[in-house]
Design a protein around this motif. Structure first.
Motif, short mmCIF file in Angstrom:
data_model
loop_
_atom_site.label_atom_id
_atom_site.label_comp_id
_atom_site.label_asym_id
_atom_site.label_seq_id
_atom_site.Cartn_x
_atom_site.Cartn_y
_atom_site.Cartn_z
N ASP A 102 44.01 53.99 63.33
CA ASP A 102 43.98 53.03 64.43
C ASP A 102 44.23 51.65 63.84
O ASP A 102 43.34 51.07 63.21
CB ASP A 102 42.63 53.09 65.14
CG ASP A 102 42.56 52.19 66.37
OD1 ASP A 102 43.20 51.12 66.37
OD2 ASP A 102 41.85 52.56 67.33
N TYR A 103 45.42 51.14 64.04
CA TYR A 103 45.82 49.87 63.41
C TYR A 103 44.91 48.72 63.82
O TYR A 103 44.48 47.93 62.97
CB TYR A 103 47.26 49.56 63.78
CG TYR A 103 47.75 48.22 63.28
CD1 TYR A 103 48.00 48.00 61.93
CD2 TYR A 103 47.98 47.16 64.17
CE1 TYR A 103 48.45 46.77 61.47
CE2 TYR A 103 48.43 45.93 63.72
CZ TYR A 103 48.66 45.73 62.37
OH TYR A 103 49.09 44.51 61.92
N GLU A 104 44.59 48.62 65.11
CA GLU A 104 43.77 47.51 65.58
C GLU A 104 42.36 47.59 65.00
O GLU A 104 41.80 46.58 64.56
CB GLU A 104 43.71 47.50 67.12
CG GLU A 104 45.05 47.22 67.79
CD GLU A 104 45.60 45.85 67.39
OE1 GLU A 104 44.79 44.92 67.15
OE2 GLU A 104 46.83 45.71 67.31
N ALA A 105 41.79 48.78 64.99
CA ALA A 105 40.44 48.95 64.44
C ALA A 105 40.42 48.67 62.94
O ALA A 105 39.48 48.04 62.43
CB ALA A 105 39.93 50.37 64.72
N PHE A 106 41.47 49.10 62.24
CA PHE A 106 41.53 48.86 60.81
C PHE A 106 41.67 47.37 60.53
O PHE A 106 41.04 46.84 59.60
CB PHE A 106 42.71 49.62 60.20
CG PHE A 106 42.82 49.49 58.71
CD1 PHE A 106 41.85 50.01 57.88
CD2 PHE A 106 43.90 48.83 58.13
CE1 PHE A 106 41.94 49.88 56.50
CE2 PHE A 106 44.01 48.70 56.76
CZ PHE A 106 43.02 49.23 55.94
N GLY A 107 42.47 46.69 61.34
CA GLY A 107 42.62 45.24 61.18
C GLY A 107 41.30 44.51 61.36
O GLY A 107 40.99 43.58 60.61
N GLN A 108 40.51 44.92 62.33
CA GLN A 108 39.21 44.31 62.55
C GLN A 108 38.30 44.54 61.34
O GLN A 108 37.57 43.64 60.91
CB GLN A 108 38.57 44.88 63.81
CG GLN A 108 39.25 44.46 65.10
CD GLN A 108 38.61 45.08 66.33
OE1 GLN A 108 37.56 45.72 66.25
NE2 GLN A 108 39.24 44.91 67.48
N ALA A 129 49.28 42.29 56.98
CA ALA A 129 49.12 43.07 58.21
C ALA A 129 50.39 43.80 58.61
O ALA A 129 50.35 44.95 59.10
CB ALA A 129 48.66 42.14 59.35
N ARG A 130 51.54 43.17 58.41
CA ARG A 130 52.82 43.81 58.76
C ARG A 130 53.02 45.10 57.97
O ARG A 130 53.50 46.10 58.51
CB ARG A 130 53.95 42.82 58.49
CG ARG A 130 55.36 43.39 58.60
CD ARG A 130 55.74 43.70 60.05
NE ARG A 130 57.10 44.22 60.15
CZ ARG A 130 57.45 45.49 59.97
NH1 ARG A 130 56.52 46.39 59.66
NH2 ARG A 130 58.70 45.86 60.08
N GLU A 131 52.65 45.09 56.70
CA GLU A 131 52.82 46.27 55.87
C GLU A 131 51.94 47.43 56.33
O GLU A 131 52.24 48.60 56.08
CB GLU A 131 52.48 45.94 54.41
CG GLU A 131 53.44 44.99 53.72
CD GLU A 131 54.74 45.68 53.29
OE1 GLU A 131 54.75 46.92 53.21
OE2 GLU A 131 55.72 44.96 53.05
N GLN A 137 55.10 45.41 49.48
CA GLN A 137 54.42 46.70 49.27
C GLN A 137 53.37 46.60 48.17
O GLN A 137 52.26 47.14 48.30
CB GLN A 137 55.45 47.78 48.93
CG GLN A 137 56.38 48.12 50.09
CD GLN A 137 57.43 49.14 49.70
OE1 GLN A 137 57.12 50.19 49.15
NE2 GLN A 137 58.69 48.84 49.98
N ILE A 138 53.71 45.92 47.09
CA ILE A 138 52.76 45.78 45.98
C ILE A 138 51.59 44.88 46.38
O ILE A 138 50.44 45.16 46.05
CB ILE A 138 53.45 45.24 44.72
CG1 ILE A 138 54.51 46.24 44.23
CG2 ILE A 138 52.44 44.97 43.63
CD1 ILE A 138 53.99 47.63 43.92
N LYS A 139 51.87 43.83 47.13
CA LYS A 139 50.79 42.95 47.58
C LYS A 139 49.81 43.72 48.45
O LYS A 139 48.58 43.55 48.33
CB LYS A 139 51.36 41.75 48.35
CG LYS A 139 50.27 40.81 48.88
CD LYS A 139 50.85 39.60 49.59
CE LYS A 139 51.36 38.58 48.59
NZ LYS A 139 51.71 37.30 49.26
N TYR A 140 50.32 44.58 49.32
CA TYR A 140 49.44 45.37 50.18
C TYR A 140 48.66 46.39 49.37
O TYR A 140 47.47 46.63 49.62
CB TYR A 140 50.25 46.06 51.28
CG TYR A 140 49.39 46.82 52.26
CD1 TYR A 140 48.24 46.25 52.80
CD2 TYR A 140 49.73 48.12 52.66
CE1 TYR A 140 47.45 46.94 53.71
CE2 TYR A 140 48.94 48.81 53.56
CZ TYR A 140 47.80 48.22 54.08
OH TYR A 140 47.01 48.91 54.96
#
Length: 336
Positions: A245-251, A85-87, A122-125
């Motif tokens: 939208d970071y929050e929407a993408f996280g959901q 999530a941080r990435e 970065q690679i993990k993301y």
């Protein structure tokens, strides 16, 4: 001409019967590995590795065995949103909520929005997003599109090390998953960076790369031919101004993680493209225990050793920064 290559050259065109014969030959070469990991070694998966190596069975077999070993060690199906999530915070990489007109999922990349100096992170993301895009493939599709926006990009935005590792992961462990990569508005200075990183790319990969520019009418026609302009982000010449939208993408990612977990728990093992990752995940426990056994290690090592003499060096091919297709017909032909 004596120089060896990875088997690219002129692309072979095989009949369905010839393709199946090649698939069967790979199964014979890798032996018990095919039976032990049936989803990783499905006909669809073997076909992608064969196409990546221009139907050269030994080269494809070696590539597939190395990918099996990589998945056993890296466990990409175990990565979840909380791990990466941080990435994702700046929107430097995410799956768009639309597909192109061929029904392929779209990964949007903004390397100028880099927020991490960790190559591992970065690679993990990247792997997480690749796995997620594959899980969301339509049943009749196996490739995706990359849209790369160069807003804010400088020579310091992405390291050569990360670029090299990105190419390694994409080409060696996700063969034939990239259908098209559009580099949008790369600055003039990018030409120097492209010259440095191009040798890391196999010819089959960088032939899928196209450069497009907002001030070029032909580029805009190509974008309109490929995407629904009402859904396409305005930074790529579309009419959608919502943005990331970071929050929407996280959901969305958490929901996809749950879907993947449910598939794993159900023991799903249907080896279709859109369930490939989930299918592999359902076997993760047995794969882990197999990986810890001497027999499994010996089988993989023996297969790798048998194929060690396969030459993996690729020739360099040229692709200029002005290599934008000149017509919609040309683009349509290239993206099929």
């Amino acid at each position: 001409m004596s120089r060896k290559s990875r088997g690219f050259g002129a692309e072979k065109s095989l009949s369905p019967e010839e393709q199946q014969a090649k698939i069967n030959e790979v199964r014979k070469i890798i032996g018990p590995i095919a039976d032990k990991y049936p989803v990783l070694c499905s006909d669809e998966s073997i076909s992608r590795y064969l196409r990546a190596r221009n139907w050269h069975t030994k080269k494809a077999s070696k590539m597939l065995v190395e990918s099996v070993k990589w998945r056993l060690e890296y466990k990409p199906e175990k990565i979840v949103w909380e791990d990466v999530a941080r990435e994702a915070e700046t929107g430097k990489l995410y799956r768009a909520n639309f597909c192109d007109k061929l029904g392929r999922p779209v990964l949007i990349m903004r390397p100028g929005f880099q927020n991490s100096s960790s190559t591992e992170g970065q690679i993990k993301y990247l792997v997480y997003c690749m796995e997620n895009a594959i899980m969301n493939l339509n049943p009749d599709r196996e490739q995706m599109v990359w849209l790369i926006d160069f807003q804010g990009w400088t020579m310091g935005s992405v390291s050569v090390k990360v670029t090299r590792e990105t190419a390694n992961v994409l080409q060696n462990h996700y063969p034939e998953r990239l259908g098209l990569a559009i580099l949008y508005n790369p600055p003039k200075v990018f030409e120097s960076f492209w010259t440095v990183v191009k040798p890391f790319l196999e010819p089959k990969t960088y032939k899928k790369v196209r450069f497009a520019y907002s001030n070029d009418p032909q580029s805009q026609k190509i974008m309109e031919a490929l995407f629904d302009i009402n859904k396409l982000d305005s930074s790529f010449g579309g009419r959608n101004r919502v943005g990331f939208d970071y929050e929407a993408f996280g959901q969305l990612m958490r929901a996809d993680d749950k879907k993947k977990s449910d598939l794993m728990s159900s023991g799903c093992s249907v080896p279709t493209d859109h369930l490939l990752v989930a299918s592999q995940s359902s076997q993760s426990e047995s794969l882990t225990s197999d990986h810890c056994s001497d027999d499994s290690d010996n089988e993989l090592d023996e297969a790798t050793s048998t194929l060690e003499d396969v030459d993996e060096k690729a020739p360099g091919l040229k692709l200029g920064c002005d290599d934008v297709p000149k017509s919609e017909a040309a683009m349509a032909k290239q993206v099929q």
